[in-house]
Design a protein around this motif. Structure first.
Motif, PDB file in Angstrom:
ATOM      1  N   SER A  59       4.535   0.938   3.390  1.00 44.59           N
ATOM      2  CA  SER A  59       3.215   0.669   2.825  1.00 44.59           C
ATOM      3  C   SER A  59       2.166   1.597   3.443  1.00 44.59           C
ATOM      4  CB  SER A  59       2.860  -0.792   3.082  1.00 44.59           C
ATOM      5  OG  SER A  59       3.051  -1.090   4.448  1.00 44.59           O
ATOM      6  N   VAL A  60       0.949   1.323   3.141  1.00 40.49           N
ATOM      7  CA  VAL A  60      -0.151   2.145   3.633  1.00 40.49           C
ATOM      8  C   VAL A  60      -0.166   2.143   5.169  1.00 40.49           C
ATOM      9  CG1 VAL A  60      -2.655   2.430   3.647  1.00 40.49           C
ATOM     10  CG2 VAL A  60      -1.509   1.584   1.591  1.00 40.49           C
ATOM     11  N   PRO A  61      -0.158   3.321   5.792  1.00 42.65           N
ATOM     12  CA  PRO A  61      -0.136   3.338   7.253  1.00 42.65           C
ATOM     13  C   PRO A  61      -1.480   2.872   7.820  1.00 42.65           C
ATOM     14  CG  PRO A  61      -0.424   5.551   6.388  1.00 42.65           C
ATOM     15  CD  PRO A  61      -0.194   4.664   5.203  1.00 42.65           C
TER      16      PRO A  61
ATOM     17  N   THR B  50      -4.673   2.866  10.428  1.00 40.03           N
ATOM     18  CA  THR B  50      -5.506   3.811  11.159  1.00 40.03           C
ATOM     19  C   THR B  50      -6.158   3.030  12.291  1.00 40.03           C
ATOM     20  OG1 THR B  50      -5.940   5.096   9.175  1.00 40.03           O
ATOM     21  CG2 THR B  50      -7.469   5.384  10.987  1.00 40.03           C
TER      22      THR B  50
ATOM     23  N   ASP C 132       3.975   1.886  12.269  1.00 41.54           N
ATOM     24  CA  ASP C 132       2.894   1.421  11.394  1.00 41.54           C
ATOM     25  C   ASP C 132       1.785   2.455  11.211  1.00 41.54           C
ATOM     26  OD1 ASP C 132       4.158  -0.986  11.142  1.00 41.54           O
ATOM     27  OD2 ASP C 132       2.969  -1.982  12.698  1.00 41.54           O
TER      28      ASP C 132
ATOM     29  N   ALA D  41       1.721   8.446   8.922  1.00 43.87           N
ATOM     30  CA  ALA D  41       1.378   8.797   7.541  1.00 43.87           C
ATOM     31  C   ALA D  41       2.666   9.096   6.776  1.00 43.87           C
ATOM     32  CB  ALA D  41       0.449   9.998   7.527  1.00 43.87           C
ATOM     33  N   PRO D  42       2.841   8.554   5.560  1.00 46.74           N
ATOM     34  CA  PRO D  42       4.103   8.638   4.830  1.00 46.74           C
ATOM     35  C   PRO D  42       4.552  10.074   4.571  1.00 46.74           C
ATOM     36  CG  PRO D  42       2.428   7.468   3.529  1.00 46.74           C
ATOM     37  CD  PRO D  42       1.809   7.824   4.819  1.00 46.74           C
TER      38      PRO D  42
END
Lengths: 146, 146, 146, 146
Positions: free
Chosen positions: A5-7, A9, A139, A142-143
């Motif tokens: 999913s969205v990493p 920040t 987590d 970045a993908p």
């Protein structure tokens, strides 16, 4: 396993102080590297659960800097609230390349790449990032960069 | 005109002090950027003949940092004599990209790229490097990079 | 008029970071002066309502340091939460002598005297502290010292 | 034995750099403490023959700061050559109180008292200054203060 999913920040604010600024009234660039390093320290302590004093003294590991660089888009001034956003650009076997962006409001101020590598402080040799830490680090990856 | 002979290197030594070192007993990387910046300052004053106080106050020009980065090969320790060697990697119309290498004896410690751009301090706009300065700078340009 | 009740203390916490510490693993004393100066900056901005950028740029006044000193009782370590407590030891016509104490938990770490004097940044001459500022400052004056 | 003749002064020059200066264009006071500490370090290495890395690592002794203070008479500016003159104000059994004065040309800029105490780094306890060091230190003791 790569993050699906969205990493995340990790964001920390720094108020620009008098002592950060140079005779031109803007932040002396060297102080940005100190701030970047401080955000990495906060991230280890708060996001990964490994405060530096525990990392160094109890677990006897360190993360010396291999490589660091920063592009500066616009100067920062006394009183600015600099928002520093940390993500992981690339997570290697024993290394982490952080990507840290700095903004004041909507204005992008800087973008840094900061690579550290895990070292055993007793043998002074590189070591693989332990699994308990790696799991939490994923987590923030970045993908596109895994 | 590009330099026709071997380019000059500007060399300054820095003794590694107690205050440069971190709890691991090695130089805190941020201090290397301060040293690199100091060598650039020395070069402007001694090699180009433009001390920073004259540059800023009399001529009203500045050289803000656009981009900087450093690779660290080996740590430096208290008492080391770090030799910093400055050359110009690329000389643009209003910018200079320095290449600074650091050694202790024969051991290479770091290699940095440090890019600054000339700015008029009254208009806060980029300006071309004046000819009187450019002429002296050419001696330090590495041939492959012109 | 002297304060009639218990004077206020302005308290700020500083987490001791890796970059504050020296090869002995304790805070390099110079960094304490930077922290003390930062608490004074916070006090001007938050308690007196005069942030440094407004003080310097809009009102054109500054508070150069006349005299500063610090006694160190015990070292501070990486990860400590240092609590810095600021009060005014003596409030003069144009000068302020701060008293700043530092503790970690119950352990007293340091005690500093830090004297600044108000200066007009255009004339570079001493000037009396304006009444609007003095009124707010009085709350922080220790009774024995007026 | 007390010194019988004129005590020695240990003098080192520091060029005031861009990075030492604050938005008011003068040296940020904290940097003076770093310079004072650096002159003490130079004195140990060059006058007493005990470089800090040997002191800490080989002999396992340290000189933590007990007390330091500085009076600032006039500001220092970018490009100034600050001359720092170190003498010993008082030499105790395990402590040294340095007196450091700073001048630029004939103009007195600062006067500092800086007290350190010898500590065994293994036991973390105070220890008497060894005779081989004390003998060399005596040359720097001001007569009125023995």
């Amino acid at each position: 396993m790569a993050p699906t999913s969205v990493p995340l920040t990790f964001v920390r604010e720094r108020r620009i102080r008098f002592s950060h600024c140079d005779p031109a009234g803007i932040v002396y660039f060297v102080n940005f590297f100190d701030m970047i390093s401080g955000v990495v320290e906060d991230w280890f302590g708060e996001a990964i659960g490994l405060p530096f004093h525990e990392m160094h003294i109890v677990r006897r590991i360190g993360f010396p800097i291999v490589n660091t660089g920063c592009e500066f888009f616009r100067p920062c001034h006394l009183g600015d609230n600099l928002s520093l956003e940390l993500a992981i650009g690339r997570l290697g076997r024993s290394s982490i390349e952080f990507h840290v962006r700095g903004r004041v409001g909507d204005e992008e101020k800087l973008s840094a790449r900061h690579k550290v590598a895990l070292m055993n402080l007793d043998t002074l040799r590189a070591m693989a990032i332990p699994d308990d830490l790696r799991t939490k680090m994923l987590d923030y990856v970045a993908p596109s960069s895994t």
